[in-house]
Write a protein that holds these residues in place. Sequence first.
Motif, PDB file in Angstrom:
ATOM      1  N   MET A 119     -18.649  23.830 -43.812  1.00  0.00           N
ATOM      2  CA  MET A 119     -17.346  24.439 -44.021  1.00  0.00           C
ATOM      3  C   MET A 119     -16.477  24.230 -42.782  1.00  0.00           C
ATOM      4  SD  MET A 119     -16.570  28.229 -45.307  1.00  0.00           S
ATOM      5  CE  MET A 119     -15.758  29.235 -44.116  1.00  0.00           C
ATOM      6  N   GLU A 120     -15.314  23.657 -42.994  1.00  0.00           N
ATOM      7  CA  GLU A 120     -14.386  23.368 -41.900  1.00  0.00           C
ATOM      8  C   GLU A 120     -13.560  24.609 -41.574  1.00  0.00           C
ATOM      9  OE1 GLU A 120     -10.846  20.163 -41.023  1.00  0.00           O
ATOM     10  OE2 GLU A 120     -12.213  19.820 -42.670  1.00  0.00           O
ATOM     11  N   VAL A 121     -13.572  25.012 -40.297  1.00  0.00           N
ATOM     12  CA  VAL A 121     -12.847  26.203 -39.877  1.00  0.00           C
ATOM     13  C   VAL A 121     -11.364  25.896 -39.681  1.00  0.00           C
ATOM     14  CG1 VAL A 121     -12.652  27.970 -38.099  1.00  0.00           C
ATOM     15  CG2 VAL A 121     -14.908  27.156 -38.787  1.00  0.00           C
ATOM     16  N   VAL A 122     -11.079  24.758 -39.054  1.00  0.00           N
ATOM     17  CA  VAL A 122      -9.694  24.363 -38.791  1.00  0.00           C
ATOM     18  C   VAL A 122      -9.372  23.145 -39.651  1.00  0.00           C
ATOM     19  CG1 VAL A 122      -8.095  23.521 -37.027  1.00  0.00           C
ATOM     20  CG2 VAL A 122      -9.826  25.214 -36.418  1.00  0.00           C
ATOM     21  N   PRO A 123      -8.318  23.206 -40.449  1.00  0.00           N
ATOM     22  CA  PRO A 123      -7.950  22.023 -41.245  1.00  0.00           C
ATOM     23  C   PRO A 123      -7.646  20.825 -40.335  1.00  0.00           C
ATOM     24  CG  PRO A 123      -6.609  23.929 -41.849  1.00  0.00           C
ATOM     25  CD  PRO A 123      -7.423  24.320 -40.654  1.00  0.00           C
ATOM     26  N   ALA A 124      -7.893  19.628 -40.838  1.00  0.00           N
ATOM     27  CA  ALA A 124      -7.718  18.407 -40.046  1.00  0.00           C
ATOM     28  C   ALA A 124      -6.293  18.244 -39.527  1.00  0.00           C
ATOM     29  CB  ALA A 124      -8.126  17.194 -40.876  1.00  0.00           C
ATOM     30  N   TRP A 125      -5.317  18.737 -40.260  1.00  0.00           N
ATOM     31  CA  TRP A 125      -3.923  18.575 -39.867  1.00  0.00           C
ATOM     32  C   TRP A 125      -3.472  19.592 -38.815  1.00  0.00           C
ATOM     33  CZ3 TRP A 125      -1.509  23.096 -40.728  1.00  0.00           C
ATOM     34  CH2 TRP A 125      -2.022  23.926 -41.731  1.00  0.00           C
ATOM     35  N   ALA A 126      -4.212  20.656 -38.620  1.00  0.00           N
ATOM     36  CA  ALA A 126      -3.786  21.745 -37.727  1.00  0.00           C
ATOM     37  C   ALA A 126      -3.544  21.301 -36.279  1.00  0.00           C
ATOM     38  CB  ALA A 126      -4.775  22.903 -37.788  1.00  0.00           C
ATOM     39  N   PRO A 127      -4.439  20.492 -35.674  1.00  0.00           N
ATOM     40  CA  PRO A 127      -4.145  20.066 -34.298  1.00  0.00           C
ATOM     41  C   PRO A 127      -2.848  19.259 -34.188  1.00  0.00           C
ATOM     42  CG  PRO A 127      -6.461  19.718 -34.785  1.00  0.00           C
ATOM     43  CD  PRO A 127      -5.789  20.084 -36.079  1.00  0.00           C
ATOM     44  N   ALA A 128      -2.584  18.397 -35.147  1.00  0.00           N
ATOM     45  CA  ALA A 128      -1.343  17.607 -35.109  1.00  0.00           C
ATOM     46  C   ALA A 128      -0.128  18.528 -35.141  1.00  0.00           C
ATOM     47  CB  ALA A 128      -1.303  16.619 -36.275  1.00  0.00           C
ATOM     48  N   VAL A 129      -0.162  19.515 -36.014  1.00  0.00           N
ATOM     49  CA  VAL A 129       0.956  20.459 -36.118  1.00  0.00           C
ATOM     50  C   VAL A 129       1.061  21.311 -34.850  1.00  0.00           C
ATOM     51  CG1 VAL A 129       1.847  22.466 -37.392  1.00  0.00           C
ATOM     52  CG2 VAL A 129       0.934  20.491 -38.638  1.00  0.00           C
ATOM     53  N   GLY A 130      -0.072  21.807 -34.372  1.00  0.00           N
ATOM     54  CA  GLY A 130      -0.069  22.643 -33.172  1.00  0.00           C
ATOM     55  C   GLY A 130       0.466  21.915 -31.949  1.00  0.00           C
ATOM     56  N   PHE A 131      -0.034  20.705 -31.702  1.00  0.00           N
ATOM     57  CA  PHE A 131       0.455  19.924 -30.559  1.00  0.00           C
ATOM     58  C   PHE A 131       1.932  19.595 -30.706  1.00  0.00           C
ATOM     59  CE2 PHE A 131      -3.994  19.237 -29.568  1.00  0.00           C
ATOM     60  CZ  PHE A 131      -4.014  19.004 -28.207  1.00  0.00           C
ATOM     61  N   THR A 132       2.358  19.279 -31.923  1.00  0.00           N
ATOM     62  CA  THR A 132       3.752  18.908 -32.156  1.00  0.00           C
ATOM     63  C   THR A 132       4.686  20.090 -31.951  1.00  0.00           C
ATOM     64  OG1 THR A 132       3.046  17.179 -33.686  1.00  0.00           O
ATOM     65  CG2 THR A 132       5.338  17.896 -33.851  1.00  0.00           C
ATOM     66  N   LEU A 133       4.254  21.270 -32.328  1.00  0.00           N
ATOM     67  CA  LEU A 133       5.115  22.452 -32.211  1.00  0.00           C
ATOM     68  C   LEU A 133       5.071  23.113 -30.837  1.00  0.00           C
ATOM     69  CD1 LEU A 133       4.600  24.165 -35.688  1.00  0.00           C
ATOM     70  CD2 LEU A 133       6.522  22.743 -34.904  1.00  0.00           C
ATOM     71  N   LEU A 134       3.998  22.898 -30.082  1.00  0.00           N
ATOM     72  CA  LEU A 134       3.845  23.583 -28.796  1.00  0.00           C
ATOM     73  C   LEU A 134       5.067  23.464 -27.874  1.00  0.00           C
ATOM     74  CD1 LEU A 134       2.222  25.158 -26.668  1.00  0.00           C
ATOM     75  CD2 LEU A 134       1.263  22.955 -25.945  1.00  0.00           C
ATOM     76  N   PRO A 135       5.626  22.280 -27.647  1.00  0.00           N
ATOM     77  CA  PRO A 135       6.773  22.207 -26.728  1.00  0.00           C
ATOM     78  C   PRO A 135       7.962  23.059 -27.165  1.00  0.00           C
ATOM     79  CG  PRO A 135       5.920  20.020 -27.175  1.00  0.00           C
ATOM     80  CD  PRO A 135       5.214  20.961 -28.112  1.00  0.00           C
ATOM     81  N   HIS A 136       8.086  23.275 -28.473  1.00  0.00           N
ATOM     82  CA  HIS A 136       9.201  24.070 -28.993  1.00  0.00           C
ATOM     83  C   HIS A 136       9.120  25.533 -28.550  1.00  0.00           C
ATOM     84  CE1 HIS A 136      10.902  20.974 -31.639  1.00  0.00           C
ATOM     85  NE2 HIS A 136       9.645  20.574 -31.798  1.00  0.00           N
ATOM     86  N   ALA A 137       7.929  26.014 -28.220  1.00  0.00           N
ATOM     87  CA  ALA A 137       7.776  27.416 -27.809  1.00  0.00           C
ATOM     88  C   ALA A 137       8.614  27.703 -26.569  1.00  0.00           C
ATOM     89  CB  ALA A 137       6.309  27.737 -27.553  1.00  0.00           C
ATOM     90  N   GLY A 138       8.495  26.867 -25.557  1.00  0.00           N
ATOM     91  CA  GLY A 138       9.290  27.053 -24.347  1.00  0.00           C
ATOM     92  C   GLY A 138      10.767  26.817 -24.598  1.00  0.00           C
ATOM     93  N   GLY A 139      11.066  25.853 -25.459  1.00  0.00           N
ATOM     94  CA  GLY A 139      12.463  25.591 -25.800  1.00  0.00           C
ATOM     95  C   GLY A 139      13.093  26.781 -26.497  1.00  0.00           C
ATOM     96  N   PHE A 140      12.344  27.401 -27.388  1.00  0.00           N
ATOM     97  CA  PHE A 140      12.843  28.575 -28.107  1.00  0.00           C
ATOM     98  C   PHE A 140      13.097  29.728 -27.140  1.00  0.00           C
ATOM     99  CE2 PHE A 140      12.041  32.611 -30.289  1.00  0.00           C
ATOM    100  CZ  PHE A 140      13.050  32.569 -31.235  1.00  0.00           C
ATOM    101  N   LEU A 141      12.132  29.979 -26.242  1.00  0.00           N
ATOM    102  CA  LEU A 141      12.303  31.067 -25.272  1.00  0.00           C
ATOM    103  C   LEU A 141      13.469  30.783 -24.337  1.00  0.00           C
ATOM    104  CD1 LEU A 141       8.547  31.800 -24.477  1.00  0.00           C
ATOM    105  CD2 LEU A 141      10.127  33.197 -25.832  1.00  0.00           C
ATOM    106  N   GLY A 142      13.588  29.528 -23.900  1.00  0.00           N
ATOM    107  CA  GLY A 142      14.698  29.154 -23.027  1.00  0.00           C
ATOM    108  C   GLY A 142      16.049  29.293 -23.709  1.00  0.00           C
TER     109      GLY A 142
END
Length: 164
Positions: free
Chosen positions: A1-24
């Motif tokens: 049983m897969e805990v993290v879907p295969a696409w999740a890391p791609a989405v997470g890495f892609t969205l991460l930079p936006h976190a600081g941009g949003f706060l800024g």
Amino acid sequence: MEVVPAWAPAVGFTLLPHAGGFLGSTITKKEIPTWYQTLQKPSWCPPNWVFAPVWGTLYTSMGYSSYLVWKELGGFNEKSVVPLGLYAGQLALNWAWTPVFFGAHKMGWGLVTLLLTAGTATATAASWYNINRTAAYLMVPYLAWLTMASALNYRIWKDNPSKK
């Protein structure tokens, strides 16, 4: 049983930079109509509305690039320490610029932060080149924008010596 879907890391890495941009952006939105509007800017300064879509595109591109490198190197391991460490460093510097420039009104220190960001982002792209060329090439628009942003920050700093 897969805990993290295969696409999740791609989405997470892609969205991460936006976190600081949003706060800024919460700082920027407050300072544009008050402090930033009073600054003398060069004729080639992009209109305010350009910055959000450009940064959104650049953050998405660099985030996805980091995913490509992470995936190519097999995740977080000894081989990924330098290329992803450089990436994390440049991202932290990138996120620091807004509180320095817009929040503290420290235009000179903002320039220092941008130059450090550009240097670290260049080192990041160079370290990625032999790992995943697509990832390295996806950093080129970001490097070009950092060059323009550094020139703009410098011009605003020089043209507004008494603005705090």
